[in-house]
Design a protein around this motif. Structure first.
Motif, PDB file in Angstrom:
ATOM      1  N   PRO A  16       0.818  -1.216   0.000  1.00  0.00           N
ATOM      2  CA  PRO A  16       0.000   0.000   0.000  1.00  0.00           C
ATOM      3  C   PRO A  16       0.853   1.267   0.000  1.00  0.00           C
ATOM      4  N   ASN A  17       2.035   1.222   0.625  1.00  0.00           N
ATOM      5  CA  ASN A  17       2.922   2.390   0.628  1.00  0.00           C
ATOM      6  C   ASN A  17       3.367   2.748  -0.771  1.00  0.00           C
ATOM      7  N   PHE A  18       3.724   1.733  -1.549  1.00  0.00           N
ATOM      8  CA  PHE A  18       4.222   1.995  -2.898  1.00  0.00           C
ATOM      9  C   PHE A  18       3.168   2.741  -3.706  1.00  0.00           C
ATOM     10  N   MET A  19       1.922   2.328  -3.527  1.00  0.00           N
ATOM     11  CA  MET A  19       0.840   2.946  -4.295  1.00  0.00           C
ATOM     12  C   MET A  19       0.572   4.383  -3.859  1.00  0.00           C
ATOM     13  N   LYS A  20       0.852   4.687  -2.603  1.00  0.00           N
ATOM     14  CA  LYS A  20       0.655   6.055  -2.117  1.00  0.00           C
ATOM     15  C   LYS A  20       1.842   6.950  -2.441  1.00  0.00           C
ATOM     16  N   VAL A  21       3.020   6.362  -2.455  1.00  0.00           N
ATOM     17  CA  VAL A  21       4.224   7.137  -2.745  1.00  0.00           C
ATOM     18  C   VAL A  21       4.316   7.502  -4.228  1.00  0.00           C
ATOM     19  N   ALA A  22       3.864   6.606  -5.111  1.00  0.00           N
ATOM     20  CA  ALA A  22       4.068   6.812  -6.549  1.00  0.00           C
ATOM     21  C   ALA A  22       3.493   8.127  -7.078  1.00  0.00           C
TER      22      ALA A  22
END
Length: 366
Positions: A16-22
């Protein structure tokens, strides 16, 4: 004399972090006054849950990889604190942005707080009020330490104000998960992962399970297996199995699900997974983020939990909290709900990253 861009550390640790950071990385990269630096803590180290998602969301290879790996909650938190403190002392940022509620989020916020590095929490203010959930403790710790709190919804604002967080530290920016979806929407729409598996759009449901409260208690997991088998008789199910869940199910549990006709597949990268979700008639999950994505897409979401830190997905969205024995009944009821009754909350519009950059620019100028 032109000042150098503000250096911004972005912490990525889990899917979920990757999707928010992108989306935030893309927005900051496009802004001449900011220089984003991606730091992967290594909390998720499965390729389909890490490297492939970076590629799907057009994120570059991380600038730094801390390589933390698995461990108990305390071990992970401690390792991340030590590793990030060392990195931040060598490459001190102007801002740290942490996202979500994983161990790395709280750990980096603690390390940065002691170094007096200004810290922003993206997705602040969410509360389940269930301290048996490790994520709830991470949320509480991070929100107390963060200098700026970017919230997704009015209930998050209210939670922070009730905890005596000064209003000037809070900015509602909306839900950045929707930005991730819009970032790669053409690729999601072009993908046909359901078709590859032999399913027609709207003719199946998707299952995800990973929370310890569901998969670590054998009796609870067995109950969920029976509930899914009952649903399979009404709606064919595709089940991308989380590595943790596959281990807990064991060969016997997996065989039982497959014998009932449930299609078990491995973890999917973001585009493939959202191809599954966007074509589903309904989703059965214990995830937090999927409650948001299904609300955005207007797809019924049966949430196998006693509580949720995202109540707006119930009050305005498509989610409902469900216990295993009632799963089939609740699914039938959800599928019967008129589509026009499924609403999107304010600022869940694909433009959250832009609001984040505007707020960061305003706060940097102060």
């Amino acid at each position: 004399m032109t000042s150098s861009p503000a250096r911004v550390h972005l912490i990525a640790a889990a899917r979920p972090n990757f999707m928010k950071v992108a989306p935030l990385w893309h927005a900051l990269t496009a802004a001449p006054d900011f220089q984003p630096v991606v730091i992967h803590t290594g909390q998720h180290y499965d390729a389909a849950m890490s490297d492939d998602i970076f590629a799907d969301l057009r994120l570059p290879a991380p600038d730094y990889h801390l390589g933390i790996g698995s461990g108990t909650h305390a071990e992970q938190t401690g390792k991340v604190m030590i590793a990030y403190e060392k990195l931040a002392m060598e490459d001190r940022p102007d801002w740290l942005i942490v996202v979500g509620d994983v161990n790395s989020t709280a750990a980096c916020a603690m390390a940065a707080g002691k170094l007096r590095i200004p810290t922003i929490h993206l997705e602040a203010g969410l509360r389940s009020r269930d301290r048996d959930m490790p994520e709830e403790l991470n949320r509480l710790v991070t929100d107390v330490l963060a200098d700026v709190l970017w919230t997704p919804s009015p209930d998050a604002d209210a939670n922070l104000l009730a905890e005596n967080i000064p209003a000037e530290r809070i900015t509602r920016v909306g839900n950045i998960m929707m930005d991730s979806y819009e970032l790669v929407r053409p690729a999601i729409e072009a993908a046909d992962y359901p078709g590859e598996l032999g399913f027609a759009k709207g003719g199946y449901g998707v299952v995800t399970l990973h929370r310890p409260s569901n998969v670590d208690v054998p009796e609870k997991l067995a109950e969920l297996v029976e509930a899914l088998i009952a649903v399979q008789a009404v709606l064919p199910l595709i089940f991308p199995v989380h590595p943790r869940t596959r281990q807990r199910l064991g060969e016997a549990g997996q065989a039982k699900l497959e014998a009932a006709g449930i299609r078990l597949v491995g973890p999917a990268a973001y585009i493939a997974f959202m191809s599954l979700v966007s074509g589903a008639a309904a989703v059965i999950t214990d995830s937090g983020g999927i409650q948001e994505e299904t609300t955005y897409l207007g797809i019924p979401c049966l949430t196998l939990r006693d509580n949720t830190e995202r109540p707006i997905t119930i009050s305005e969205g498509t989610a409902r909290l469900v216990k295993a024995p009632a799963l089939l009944t609740e699914l039938k009821d959800a599928l019967a709900q008129p589509k026009q009754d499924r609403k999107r909350p304010e600022f869940w519009d694909g433009h959250t990253a832009g609001r984040c950059v505007e707020d960061l620019r305003r706060r940097t100028a102060v």
